[in-house]
Design an enzyme around this catalytic site. Sequence first.
Site, short mmCIF file in Angstrom:
data_model
loop_
_atom_site.label_atom_id
_atom_site.label_comp_id
_atom_site.label_asym_id
_atom_site.label_seq_id
_atom_site.Cartn_x
_atom_site.Cartn_y
_atom_site.Cartn_z
N GLY A 1 12.75 -41.42 -14.59
CA GLY A 1 14.03 -41.68 -15.27
C GLY A 1 14.51 -43.08 -14.92
O GLY A 1 15.70 -43.35 -14.80
N TYR B 1 24.19 -27.91 -17.52
CA TYR B 1 23.98 -29.01 -16.59
C TYR B 1 24.21 -28.53 -15.15
O TYR B 1 23.39 -28.76 -14.25
CB TYR B 1 24.95 -30.14 -16.95
CG TYR B 1 24.90 -31.36 -16.04
CD1 TYR B 1 23.83 -32.24 -16.08
CD2 TYR B 1 25.95 -31.65 -15.18
CE1 TYR B 1 23.79 -33.36 -15.27
CE2 TYR B 1 25.93 -32.77 -14.37
CZ TYR B 1 24.85 -33.63 -14.42
OH TYR B 1 24.81 -34.74 -13.62
N LYS C 1 21.69 -28.02 -11.91
CA LYS C 1 21.93 -28.71 -10.64
C LYS C 1 21.95 -27.73 -9.46
O LYS C 1 21.37 -28.03 -8.41
CB LYS C 1 23.24 -29.52 -10.70
CG LYS C 1 23.16 -30.75 -11.60
CD LYS C 1 22.09 -31.72 -11.13
CE LYS C 1 21.98 -32.97 -11.96
NZ LYS C 1 20.76 -33.76 -11.66
N ASP D 1 6.58 -38.76 -18.07
CA ASP D 1 7.43 -37.71 -18.65
C ASP D 1 7.47 -36.58 -17.62
O ASP D 1 6.43 -36.00 -17.30
CB ASP D 1 6.81 -37.25 -19.98
CG ASP D 1 7.65 -36.18 -20.65
OD1 ASP D 1 8.41 -35.47 -19.95
OD2 ASP D 1 7.54 -36.04 -21.88
N GLN E 1 20.96 -44.83 -16.38
CA GLN E 1 22.12 -45.51 -15.78
C GLN E 1 21.90 -45.79 -14.30
O GLN E 1 22.17 -46.89 -13.83
CB GLN E 1 23.38 -44.66 -15.96
CG GLN E 1 24.66 -45.40 -15.55
CD GLN E 1 25.85 -44.49 -15.25
OE1 GLN E 1 25.72 -43.26 -15.18
NE2 GLN E 1 27.00 -45.08 -15.07
#
Length: 325
Positions: A8, A143, A147, A54, A12
């Site tokens: 990833g 999400y 987590k 991936d 961000q």
Amino acid sequence: MKNILVIGGTGQIGSELIMKLRALYPQGTVVCGYIPAAPPKGILLESGPAEVVDITDPQQIAAVVDKYKIDTIYNLAALLSAVAEAKPQLAWAIGVGGLYNTLEVAREKGCAVFTPSSIGSFGPSTPHVKTPQDTIQRPETIYGVTKVSGELLSDYYAKRFGVDTRSVRFPGLISYTTLPGGGTTDYAVDIYYSAVKNETFKCPLKPGTFMDMMYMPDALRAAVEIMEADPTKLVHRNSFNIASMSFDPEIIAAKIREYIPGFKMEYELDPLRQAIADSWPDSLDDTCAREEWGWRPEFDLDAMTRDMITNLCEKLQIPVLKLEK
Ligand code: SER
């Protein structure tokens, strides 16, 4: 020597973490793992190796770990909270299936693994103010479900197989380099873009919606410091509350107005994001991180606001504002 794979790597966090790790470990190799839809560009591409990884393909992870003799994996692949609600199956495949693939490769090849958890791992039944380290975690978003599952799976691999898994629960992360994609805390990034562009900001969350937030340099330091921490001092592993500031839309808007007095904000609520934000804590208690590995934030809202405005003006080629009050 450290050889690190960041999965990833163009997101961000990854796009900035890779640059920090390359500066910190110049003798090692820091590989940018990316998916073809989001290839690395510019300095991220030029400053070190990049490979397609991936996370849903364990063979791809294993091949890159072998090729570069990777000893540490930063697993930053995830769909953020709002976009995950639109694609829950994919969110699970990446968040839990991808983590399982990563942990299996780490178990076989002896890698340490960092996988961020989040304020999203908490839910409506969690105490919302100064949320303790060890408390109720019954999130109602996919999400959050990924987590909490990730925290448990990572602890299981540490205990059962001795894989060196470590993690922090990130608050909403604010940065000017790469935009977050589809989170609930994104408004606190978008608001700065609107402010420096002299646009009216349409805030998707209502006044009084408090969430923990953190400036990216602190978040990157946390990701490095937890992996460098003395393991004999760690009582917890997956995952540590960390905190630096908590605010609602009115407070951040008022802070921006100290530097950009004409800044305007209107409310245009997003019911999905509002419901998610309401289910998350207002603020976390990060005592355990402070005691077990010396966590200390450096940026408060004022320091972050000055830095965001200065850097966004430069990035967007807007004449840099004078920031004296
Ligand atoms: N920033 C994330 C989100 O808003 C929370 O960890 O989805």
